[in-house]
Scaffold this motif. Sequence first.
Motif, PDB file in Angstrom:
ATOM      1  N   ARG A 179      17.129  80.875  56.511  1.00 57.58           N
ATOM      2  CA  ARG A 179      17.692  79.630  57.021  1.00 57.58           C
ATOM      3  C   ARG A 179      17.640  79.592  58.545  1.00 57.58           C
ATOM      4  O   ARG A 179      17.313  78.584  59.161  1.00 57.58           O
ATOM      5  CB  ARG A 179      19.144  79.478  56.569  1.00 57.58           C
ATOM      6  CG  ARG A 179      19.301  78.856  55.206  1.00 57.58           C
ATOM      7  CD  ARG A 179      19.089  77.357  55.301  1.00 57.58           C
ATOM      8  NE  ARG A 179      19.276  76.720  54.007  1.00 57.58           N
ATOM      9  CZ  ARG A 179      19.176  75.425  53.804  1.00 57.58           C
ATOM     10  NH1 ARG A 179      18.880  74.624  54.806  1.00 57.58           N
ATOM     11  NH2 ARG A 179      19.353  74.921  52.609  1.00 57.58           N
ATOM     12  N   ILE A 180      17.967  80.723  59.171  1.00 55.56           N
ATOM     13  CA  ILE A 180      17.945  80.802  60.622  1.00 55.56           C
ATOM     14  C   ILE A 180      16.523  80.595  61.136  1.00 55.56           C
ATOM     15  O   ILE A 180      16.287  79.962  62.168  1.00 55.56           O
ATOM     16  CB  ILE A 180      18.491  82.168  61.096  1.00 55.56           C
ATOM     17  CG1 ILE A 180      19.955  82.322  60.702  1.00 55.56           C
ATOM     18  CG2 ILE A 180      18.347  82.310  62.611  1.00 55.56           C
ATOM     19  CD1 ILE A 180      20.508  83.703  60.944  1.00 55.56           C
ATOM     20  N   ALA A 181      15.565  81.149  60.399  1.00 54.54           N
ATOM     21  CA  ALA A 181      14.163  81.070  60.818  1.00 54.54           C
ATOM     22  C   ALA A 181      13.541  79.710  60.529  1.00 54.54           C
ATOM     23  O   ALA A 181      12.467  79.402  61.036  1.00 54.54           O
ATOM     24  CB  ALA A 181      13.352  82.154  60.108  1.00 54.54           C
ATOM     25  N   SER A 182      14.210  78.891  59.722  1.00 51.93           N
ATOM     26  CA  SER A 182      13.646  77.599  59.340  1.00 51.93           C
ATOM     27  C   SER A 182      13.818  76.568  60.440  1.00 51.93           C
ATOM     28  O   SER A 182      14.541  76.772  61.418  1.00 51.93           O
ATOM     29  CB  SER A 182      14.319  77.093  58.060  1.00 51.93           C
ATOM     30  OG  SER A 182      15.650  76.685  58.339  1.00 51.93           O
ATOM     31  N   GLU A 183      13.201  75.445  60.268  1.00 51.05           N
ATOM     32  CA  GLU A 183      13.285  74.373  61.265  1.00 51.05           C
ATOM     33  C   GLU A 183      14.713  73.898  61.447  1.00 51.05           C
ATOM     34  O   GLU A 183      15.129  73.543  62.548  1.00 51.05           O
ATOM     35  CB  GLU A 183      12.391  73.206  60.848  1.00 51.05           C
ATOM     36  CG  GLU A 183      12.286  72.113  61.900  1.00 51.05           C
ATOM     37  CD  GLU A 183      11.272  71.050  61.529  1.00 51.05           C
ATOM     38  OE1 GLU A 183      11.212  70.034  62.235  1.00 51.05           O
ATOM     39  OE2 GLU A 183      10.544  71.248  60.539  1.00 51.05           O
ATOM     40  N   ASN A 184      15.498  73.876  60.366  1.00 49.87           N
ATOM     41  CA  ASN A 184      16.887  73.414  60.468  1.00 49.87           C
ATOM     42  C   ASN A 184      17.727  74.304  61.362  1.00 49.87           C
ATOM     43  O   ASN A 184      18.746  73.884  61.891  1.00 49.87           O
ATOM     44  CB  ASN A 184      17.526  73.355  59.074  1.00 49.87           C
ATOM     45  CG  ASN A 184      16.957  72.226  58.246  1.00 49.87           C
ATOM     46  OD1 ASN A 184      16.432  71.273  58.771  1.00 49.87           O
ATOM     47  ND2 ASN A 184      17.044  72.351  56.926  1.00 49.87           N
ATOM     48  N   GLY A 185      17.299  75.556  61.503  1.00 50.53           N
ATOM     49  CA  GLY A 185      18.069  76.482  62.338  1.00 50.53           C
ATOM     50  C   GLY A 185      17.471  76.692  63.707  1.00 50.53           C
ATOM     51  O   GLY A 185      17.827  77.627  64.399  1.00 50.53           O
TER      52      GLY A 185
END
Length: 218
Positions: free
Chosen positions: A108-114
């Motif tokens: 999640r942290i590595a995703s665009e949202n994070g």
Amino acid sequence: MLKKLTEEKLSELLETGIAEFAEKGLDGANVNTIAKKAGISVGVLYKYYENKEEFFHACLRKSLDILKSVLNEVTQSNDKLLVRAERMIRAVQDYSKEYGVYIKMYNRIASENGRKYVSMYAAEIESMTARVYTEFIERAIKDGDIRNDINPRLFAFFFDNLLTMLQFSYCCDYYTERARVYCKEDFDNDEMIVSELLKFIESAFTFSRSEIVHRDQM
């Protein structure tokens, strides 16, 4: 007067938070929902953590402490590099099964949202594995266990990429489906995954350029 939480209850609260952050990310997670699922009031949660970001950081530290323990157990030995590499792969498999929700939180942290949190947390998450893998490769070079014409930091980065992607493949829906596109039913065979990944790593770490026969055909 607010009730003081036991260590067991605090641990349960952090696990509840990790699960919520893994599912919804830092922005999407709701502190009221986390508190309710953990069986405490929001007021009690804020007694221990000033805000959602501080609580998230505590969840992250808990997951990293467990990962550090796993890595230290595997890397602090005098075994040959490929023996330790095998132990790392197996540790990744076990860690992914037991702590899959932690890996989803990292994803999640590595995703665009994070994205806006990347600079804040990337160094904390990655510095430990970067140090461990670089030191373990440097020692293997010094011992004459592997080829000596490599950059330890870059090879540590490549090695970590392999293990990170393997973790994501076990725990994150998109990467699981991606793995099945490539591997088919073989992805369910843990022993085959270990064996084939070790072959890949062995080729990368043990063959110098002069030993690669097909170079003369390029």
